[in-house]
Design a protein around this motif. Structure first.
Motif, PDB file in Angstrom:
ATOM      1  N   UNK A   1      10.374  29.289 114.244  1.00 36.17           N
ATOM      2  CA  UNK A   1      10.746  28.679 112.972  1.00 36.17           C
ATOM      3  C   UNK A   1      11.658  29.588 112.168  1.00 36.17           C
ATOM      4  N   UNK A   2      11.268  30.875 112.088  1.00 35.82           N
ATOM      5  CA  UNK A   2      12.077  31.851 111.353  1.00 35.82           C
ATOM      6  C   UNK A   2      13.435  32.023 112.019  1.00 35.82           C
ATOM      7  N   UNK A   3      13.410  32.112 113.357  1.00 35.23           N
ATOM      8  CA  UNK A   3      14.646  32.296 114.127  1.00 35.23           C
ATOM      9  C   UNK A   3      15.601  31.126 113.880  1.00 35.23           C
TER      10      UNK A   3
ATOM     11  N   UNK B   1       2.297  28.330 120.305  1.00 32.38           N
ATOM     12  CA  UNK B   1       2.009  28.835 118.959  1.00 32.38           C
ATOM     13  C   UNK B   1       3.061  29.850 118.513  1.00 32.38           C
ATOM     14  N   UNK B   2       3.457  30.755 119.442  1.00 36.87           N
ATOM     15  CA  UNK B   2       4.467  31.737 119.040  1.00 36.87           C
ATOM     16  C   UNK B   2       5.840  31.096 118.843  1.00 36.87           C
TER      17      UNK B   2
ATOM     18  N   UNK C   1      15.624  28.887 111.367  1.00 35.14           N
ATOM     19  CA  UNK C   1      16.104  28.746 109.989  1.00 35.14           C
ATOM     20  C   UNK C   1      17.200  29.756 109.673  1.00 35.14           C
ATOM     21  N   UNK C   2      17.279  30.837 110.487  1.00 31.35           N
ATOM     22  CA  UNK C   2      18.375  31.792 110.306  1.00 31.35           C
ATOM     23  C   UNK C   2      19.677  31.203 110.821  1.00 31.35           C
TER      24      UNK C   2
ATOM     25  N   UNK D   1       6.232  28.440 117.354  1.00 30.34           N
ATOM     26  CA  UNK D   1       6.188  28.021 115.940  1.00 30.34           C
ATOM     27  C   UNK D   1       6.351  29.225 115.020  1.00 30.34           C
ATOM     28  N   UNK D   2       5.521  30.266 115.258  1.00 32.88           N
ATOM     29  CA  UNK D   2       5.524  31.448 114.381  1.00 32.88           C
ATOM     30  C   UNK D   2       6.886  32.129 114.327  1.00 32.88           C
ATOM     31  N   UNK D   3       7.407  32.477 115.524  1.00 35.64           N
ATOM     32  CA  UNK D   3       8.668  33.199 115.591  1.00 35.64           C
ATOM     33  C   UNK D   3       9.861  32.263 115.574  1.00 35.64           C
TER      34      UNK D   3
END
Lengths: 106, 238
Positions: free
Chosen positions: A30-32, A23-24, A34-35, A26-28
């Motif tokens: 995805x943002x990482x 789950x993390x 896309x950067x 996905x949460x973290x």
């Protein structure tokens, strides 16, 4: 209180920890991610359809398997959701309708 | 939208504004948590196990899906993979908040993302697009919903324990009803019809071919979303 309330099975613990990591990711993650990269428009379009199609894929086979009770309950939930857009009311209406079918059948 | 020159801050005031903003969602999340707790009790988990799951995982839909395919002992990789697939949408939500998150590093970013759920994210996006510049808003909303989730799943477990519901009892339908009502909120218009129909057909077919597994969820979601994505791209090309 029942002592089994406090029991933690090692395999269950492993499953929970692995679920938490997934789950993390996905949460973290995805943002990482896309950067670092810019996803193509096709990937973005496909991802935008994931939430809806995922829940459809969960619900439809479950309704087919469960028969009349979930079918009537789901219909009631959809109707109430269309008119109220209220999550709690939708769930309550579905359970009430499913309960009605359950009482009539049994 | 935020201009790149605007300063973005991370303050206590922003945190508490986020808490107040998410209060309306508490009422919507609470029944969902209770359903999840009852389902966990029905699936044979202990009070500590479901509470630990809510503390560490904190993602309602994925917890419900995992509990619905729970066996004794659990198939560790099946439930973890189910959680990953159900939560993939969260991977798409974080990047939307880049104008806030890109200004910070360390715990402010990674703790905020840990608490990010559908509602706290949606409220944060609304505030950000309205020009609000305190990134702690996301952590505030996420934190109050995190506490709500842990307490309501625990309460649901105790309710299930007290009621001793038989399998097939209509209260267990609440888990499915929660998904149906989320689906009703997700419907964006006729453009969703084809992808959703493909997902329904493929998922039903795979469920018949591979009974007792969860692969039908992945197969249906991939088939439906790829169909929708390719259709959209062809429309753009025309």
């Amino acid at each position: 209180m029942n002592p089994s309330l406090w029991h933690i099975d090692p395999t269950t613990l492993a499953a929970i920890v692995l679920m938490a990591l997934a789950t993390y990711a996905c949460r973290g993650g995805g943002y990482w991610l896309f950067r670092q990269i810019t996803p193509s428009p096709l990937i973005r379009a496909i991802l935008s359809y994931i939430p809806g199609t995922l829940f459809v894929s969960y619900v439809i086979p479950a309704v087919i398997k469960g028969g009349l009770q979930p079918a009537v309950g789901s219909l009631a939930t959809v109707v109430v959701m269309i008119y109220t857009r209220n999550l709690a009311l939708g769930i309550a209406a579905g359970v009430a309708a499913a309960w009605g079918v359950w009482v009539v059948i049994s | 939208m935020i201009d790149s020159k605007d300063p973005v801050v991370f303050t206590r005031a922003g945190f508490w504004r986020g808490v107040r903003g998410a209060m309306v969602a508490v009422i919507g999340v609470a029944p969902f948590g209770i359903v999840c707790g009852i389902t966990a009790q029905g699936a044979g988990l202990s009070f500590s196990e479901i509470t630990l799951m809510s503390v560490l995982v904190y993602a309602g839909a994925s917890q419900l899906v995992a509990l619905s395919i729970w066996t004794h002992p659990p198939d560790i990789f099946a439930v973890a993979f189910a959680a990953f697939v159900v939560n993939l949408r969260l991977a798409l939500m974080g990047p939307v908040l880049s104008p806030w998150l890109d200004r910070f590093k360390g715990w402010r970013v990674w703790l905020s993302l840990f608490t990010m759920v559908d509602h706290s994210w949606a409220f944060a996006v609304r505030e950000m697009n309205a020009g609000y510049r305190d990134a702690a808003y996301l952590l505030g909303g996420g934190s109050i919903l995190y506490l709500t989730w842990i307490m309501t799943t625990a309460a649901g477990f105790l309710m299930g324990e007290a009621l001793h519901l038989p399998p097939g009892h209509p209260l267990f339908f609440a888990a499915l009803a929660a998904f149906v009502s989320v689906l009703a909120q997700m419907w964006r218009g006729m453009g969703d019809l084809l992808p959703w129909a493909v997902a329904a057909c493929v998922a039903s077919l795979v469920a018949q071919i591979l009974p007792g597994t969860f692969w039908y969820i992945v197969a249906g979601a991939l088939a439906g979303s790829i169909t929708g994505g390719i259709r959209d791209q062809r429309r753009r090309a025309q």
